[in-house]
Design an enzyme around this catalytic site. Structure first.
Site, short mmCIF file in Angstrom:
data_model
loop_
_atom_site.label_atom_id
_atom_site.label_comp_id
_atom_site.label_asym_id
_atom_site.label_seq_id
_atom_site.Cartn_x
_atom_site.Cartn_y
_atom_site.Cartn_z
N VAL A 1 10.69 85.73 25.81
CA VAL A 1 9.33 86.13 25.56
C VAL A 1 9.29 87.75 25.51
O VAL A 1 8.46 88.30 24.74
CB VAL A 1 8.28 85.33 26.34
CG1 VAL A 1 6.91 85.95 26.05
CG2 VAL A 1 8.55 84.12 26.31
N ASP A 2 9.64 88.39 26.43
CA ASP A 2 9.73 89.76 26.60
C ASP A 2 10.40 90.43 25.33
O ASP A 2 9.95 91.54 24.81
CB ASP A 2 10.60 90.15 27.94
CG ASP A 2 9.65 90.03 29.21
OD1 ASP A 2 8.16 90.15 29.11
OD2 ASP A 2 10.24 89.87 30.28
#
Length: 410
Positions: free
Chosen positions: A181-182
């Protein structure tokens, strides 16, 4: 180290972010030639400098920065400034007045008290592109909630479709092995910044970019989200199987496993020829992908005995000769030993004066024929560029920098 000018040569990025999503975005911009000034807390720096082991080793034998920090901070210059001090916030504001881009990942509204929010900085630099990365965005009921990759993988649905299915050994929702996600957030942010820069050059006006980890994770659901929209049924965990394709999973071999990724009916017929099972290609249950997905269990049961007869490398040679997409499940050490990886130069080695060993990072996958990415600087030591940057950008003398450092501002 390479010094060729990239497509973003001349673009100045003020990086107020830390950890991964923001630094990943600014590293993409830095690799493309932007001049990235990374602002860090004096004495501490980016949190990830301490996220180890493993750690690098300094020339004097002391512990250096964590490997985690190295992954997302090459091609940047580190400047230590305490933004909680009015003098420090003032220095950052002056840098922002000369910058093209600001990237920050403070909590929603967190920089307003320092006069470093979009409203304040755009007032003094109207062409500024200002990207804010948060867990849940600049508005909505969760806008003030902190967001971390792991919890967003959970809240955003990714863990509900990752892991072994209920009833199988080890069945439970699983996170992905890297902070996807990052990383996706960093890539979306970099794309948004590039688009906004084009508009700013055309209009003379910058804009505020609002990127939320939660939004990014939901966007990453891709076909699984549209599967839900069309069917009305929430997808579930399927282990290593694919919800829309079959066979598209690993199969056991005599010495491990081979991943087979059949994407169309022609490839399935080629697979059957390769393993000596032409009758399976003619089986009414398996002639089309939709039928194979419907009869997935029977298909896997029919294919598995054939694939269990030979080694992984043996099957890969045979399957590739028949045009069947396939591959081994490599450990990370084997990834970098793959002949293709060696040929493509996937490891970047750079020197940093204070470290005993070369810094190695993964090469950028962006291959531009005219304006290639460049590797100018290793991930910087904390505050290594403070005096140089403040001198170059703001005209501060070494004596002025020393005085600010003595006062605890730097």
């Amino acid at each position: 180290m390479t010094t060729s000018k990239g497509p973003l040569d001349g673009v100045v990025v003020l990086d107020l972010s830390r950890v991964l999503a923001g630094p990943w975005a600014t590293q993409v911009l830095a690799d493309l030639g932007a001049r990235v000034i990374k602002i860090e807390r004096p004495g501490a720096g980016d949190d990830t400098r301490q996220w180890g082991p493993p750690f690098t080793t300094q020339s004097n034998g002391a512990r250096g920065d964590a490997a985690y920090f190295m992954a997302a901070n090459r091609n940047k210059r580190s400047v230590t400034v305490d933004m909680a001090r009015p003098e420090g916030a003032g220095l950052i504001r002056r840098l922002a007045m000369k910058a093209d881009v600001v990237v920050e990942n403070f909590k929603t509204g967190g920089l307003a008290k320092y006069g470093l929010d979009y409203a304040a900085l755009s007032a003094v630099n109207p062409r500024l592109v200002y990207a804010s990365i948060t867990g849940f965005g600049q508005d909505g009921p969760l806008k003030d909630k902190a967001g971390y990759d792991y919890m967003i993988q959970a809240m955003g649905g990714l863990m509900s479709i990752t892991g072994q299915p209920d009833g199988a050994p080890g069945a439970e929702p699983m996170k992905v092995g890297v902070a996807v996600v990052d990383l996706f957030t960093g890539l979306y942010t970099a794309n948004a910044v590039l688009a906004a820069l084009l508009d700013a050059r055309a209009t003379g006006q910058g804009q505020h970019i609002d990127v939320a980890l939660f939004d990014v994770q939901v966007a990453m659901l891709a076909n699984q989200a549209t599967n839900f929209f069309v069917s009305g049924e929430a997808p579930t965990r399927m282990g290593n199987a694919h919800p829309n394709l079959a066979p598209y999973q690993p199969f056991a071999t005599t010495d491990g496993a081979v991943v087979i990724a059949v994407g169309n009916d022609g490839q399935f017929r080629a697979l059957c020829r390769a393993i000596g099972a032409d009758d399976l290609a003619a089986d009414a249950r398996f002639t089309t992908n939709a039928q194979r997905v419907e009869h997935r269990a029977e298909l896997v049961q029919a294919l598995a005995p054939f694939l269990a007869l030979r080694s992984t490398d043996g099957w890969i040679e045979t399957l590739e000769a028949h045009g069947v997409p396939c591959g081994p499940i490599n450990t990370i050490d084997r990834v970098f030993a793959e002949p293709q990886g060696v040929h493509r130069g996937l490891i970047v080695g750079q020197d940093r004066a204070d470290l005993a060993e070369r810094v190695q990072t993964v090469a950028s996958p962006m291959r531009l024929s005219k304006t290639p990415v460049s590797y100018r600087w290793a991930p910087p030591a904390l505050g290594a560029d403070t005096e140089a940057v403040l001198g170059e950008e703001l005209g501060l003398t070494p004596q002025e920098v020393a005085a600010l450092r003595g006062d605890g501002v730097l």
